[in-house]
Design an enzyme around this catalytic site. Structure first.
Site, PDB file in Angstrom:
ATOM      1  N   LYS A  65       4.065  -2.898  -0.618  1.00  0.00           N
ATOM      2  CA  LYS A  65       4.993  -2.119  -1.463  1.00  0.00           C
ATOM      3  C   LYS A  65       5.918  -1.153  -0.707  1.00  0.00           C
ATOM      4  CE  LYS A  65       1.967  -2.513  -5.538  1.00  0.00           C
ATOM      5  NZ  LYS A  65       0.861  -1.824  -6.254  1.00  0.00           N
ATOM      6  N   VAL A 257      -5.646  -4.712  -2.410  1.00  0.00           N
ATOM      7  CA  VAL A 257      -6.935  -5.218  -2.902  1.00  0.00           C
ATOM      8  C   VAL A 257      -7.545  -6.295  -2.010  1.00  0.00           C
ATOM      9  CG1 VAL A 257      -6.792  -4.629  -5.359  1.00  0.00           C
ATOM     10  CG2 VAL A 257      -5.729  -6.732  -4.526  1.00  0.00           C
TER      11      VAL A 257
HETATM   12  N1  GLN Z   1      -1.459  -8.492  -6.289  1.00  0.00           N
HETATM   13  C1  GLN Z   1      -2.170  -7.360  -6.797  1.00  0.00           C
HETATM   14  C2  GLN Z   1      -1.726  -7.069  -8.212  1.00  0.00           C
HETATM   15  O1  GLN Z   1      -0.565  -7.138  -8.493  1.00  0.00           O
HETATM   16  C3  GLN Z   1      -1.942  -6.179  -5.907  1.00  0.00           C
HETATM   17  C4  GLN Z   1      -2.736  -4.982  -6.324  1.00  0.00           C
HETATM   18  C5  GLN Z   1      -3.235  -4.163  -5.187  1.00  0.00           C
HETATM   19  O2  GLN Z   1      -3.297  -4.603  -4.040  1.00  0.00           O
HETATM   20  N2  GLN Z   1      -3.680  -2.969  -5.493  1.00  0.00           N
HETATM   21  O3  GLN Z   1      -2.551  -6.784  -9.076  1.00  0.00           O
END
Ligand code: GLN
Length: 309
Positions: A65, A257
Site C-alpha cells: 500500500k 497478512v
Molecule cells: N489482500 C488482503 C485484503 O485485501 C490484504 C490485507 C492485508 O494484508 N492486511 O484483504
C-alpha cells in the site's frame, strides 16, 4: 554489535515462538508453514544482512500500500490525492468498511478502502498499462523485475467480497475514479506481487534513501513524497495497533497478512521480517518481537534521545 550477529541472536530468540495463526481466508496464504522465518536489513549504503528463510517468496498483500500511494502522489500531486483519501488513523482493522462521514473519503491509504481508492487513481490508457506501470514501480524499488502470483490474485479476486463492498460504497460517494472492477483488479494485483526478504528490505531502504534504490541507484520515487508516505505509515500503517507501534517501536512500518512487516529508518536502513503466524490485528507475531528488540537494541525509535548529542 555487528548487525549480522544481532540478527542471528534475534532469529534464535524467536524461532520457537509458537503464537498466532497463519491467514486462512485464501488457500494460497493458508498453505504457508508457520515455522518460516526470515529477517533482513538493507542499509542505505547497500549492505544487506539476512537470516533464516531468505530464499522464500511471499506476496506483498498490504505491504504494497505505501508504494502505490507514492505512485499516485507522483502522478496526481498531494492535493488531488487528498480529495479521495485522507491521512487520519481509523482505530479500526484493515478491512473496516467505515468511511469519513462528511466527505465519504477513505480515512487513509493504509487500510483497504484507501488503498482501493488509491489503485483507482493510477494513471494509464487502459488496465494493461496501469498494471504495467504499477509493476514497474514495484520493480524499481526492489531493483529487479518482480512478478505477480497468479493463484493468489485469482483467489483474492474470487473471494474479495468485502473489498468489493467497500469499493461500491466509495463509488457511491464518487471517491473511486473510473471503473470499479478495474480498481479492484489492480488492488488484488498489488497484493499478489511476489518478493523475498531481501526485496522487501531493499524496497524499505529505498524510502530510507530519498527514494533512491541503494543498489541500482535508480530513483523509484521523487524525494519530496518520502515524508508523505512515512508519516502516514507511522500514524496508520499498523491499523488499530498504530498508536502502540509508534509509542513502543517508533519506526514507520507496514504489515501484510502474508506475515511480512517492513519498516524505514530514515537515512539509515530498511528492515523486513517475514513469519506467517499473525496476531488478532493481522500482524506477524515474530515480526512484532523482532521490531521491538531491534528498535531497543539499535535505538531506532524516531524520537530516541541520543546521549552523544
Ligand atoms: N489482500 C488482503 C485484503 O485485501 C490484504 C490485507 C492485508 O494484508 N492486511 O484483504
Amino acid at each position: 554489535m555487528q548487525i549480522q550477529a544481532l540478527l542471528q541472536e534475534l532469529y534464535e530468540r524467536y524461532q520457537g515462538l509458537a503464537e498466532g495463526n497463519v491467514a486462512r481466508y485464501i488457500p494460497e496464504l493458508a498453505r504457508f508453514d508457520p515455522k518460516l522465518f526470515a529477517i533482513g536489513i538493507m542499509t542505505t549504503s547497500g549492505d544487506f544482512y539476512g537470516i533464516g528463510d531468505v530464499e522464500q517468496h511471499f506476496t506483498l498483500q498490504s505491504m504494497s500500500k505505501p508504494f502505490t500511494y507514492g505512485l499516485v502522489l507522483e502522478e496526481r500531486g498531494r492535493d488531488e490525492v487528498l480529495r479521495y483519501v485522507g491521512v487520519e488513523p481509523t482505530g479500526q482493522s484493515f478491512n473496516s468498511i467505515i468511511l469519513d462521514e462528511k466527505s465519504g473519503r477513505a480515512y487513509n491509504p493504509m487500510v483497504n478502502s484507501g488503498a482501493i481508492a488509491v489503485a483507482s487513481l493510477i494513471r494509464g490508457a487502459d488496465a494493461a498499462e496501469r498494471s504495467k506501470r504499477m509493476l514497474h514501480m514495484f520493480s524499481q524499488y526492489a531493483g529487479r523485475a518482480l512478478t505477480f502470483d497468479l493463484p493468489t490474485f485469482l483467489s483474492e479476486r474470487e473471494n474479495g467480497h468485502r473489498n468489493r463492498a467497500i469499493a461500491h460504497l466509495m463509488k457511491n460517494f464518487n471517491m473511486l475514479e473510473g471503473d470499479l472492477n478495474e480498481a479492484l483488479e489492480l488492488y488484488f494485483q498489488q497484493c499478489s506481487v511476489l518478493v523475498n526478504i531481501k526485496d522487501i528490505a531493499t524496497m524499505a531502504a529505498t524510502l530510507a534513501h530519498r527514494g533512491i534504490n541503494p543498489i541500482t541507484q535508480q530513483q523509484a520515487l521523487q524525494p519530496k513524497y518520502v515524508r508523505d508516505i512515512l508519516s502516514v505509515m507511522l500514524t496508520c500503517g499498523m491499523y488499530d495497533m498504530s498508536g502502540w507501534w509508534a509509542y513502543r517501536i517508533g519506526i514507520p512500518s507496514k504489515s501484510g497478512v502474508s506475515g511480512g512487516i517492513w519498516g524505514v529508518v530514515p537515512n539509515r536502513m530498511g528492515i523486513a521480517v517475514f513469519s506467517p503466524p499473525l496476531n488478532e490485528h493481522g500482524h506477524s507475531v515474530r515480526g512484532i518481537q523482532v521490531f521491538t528488540d531491534l528498535a531497543d537494541q539499535l535505538r531506532l525509535h524516531v524520537f530516541e534521545v541520543l546521549d552523544n548529542l
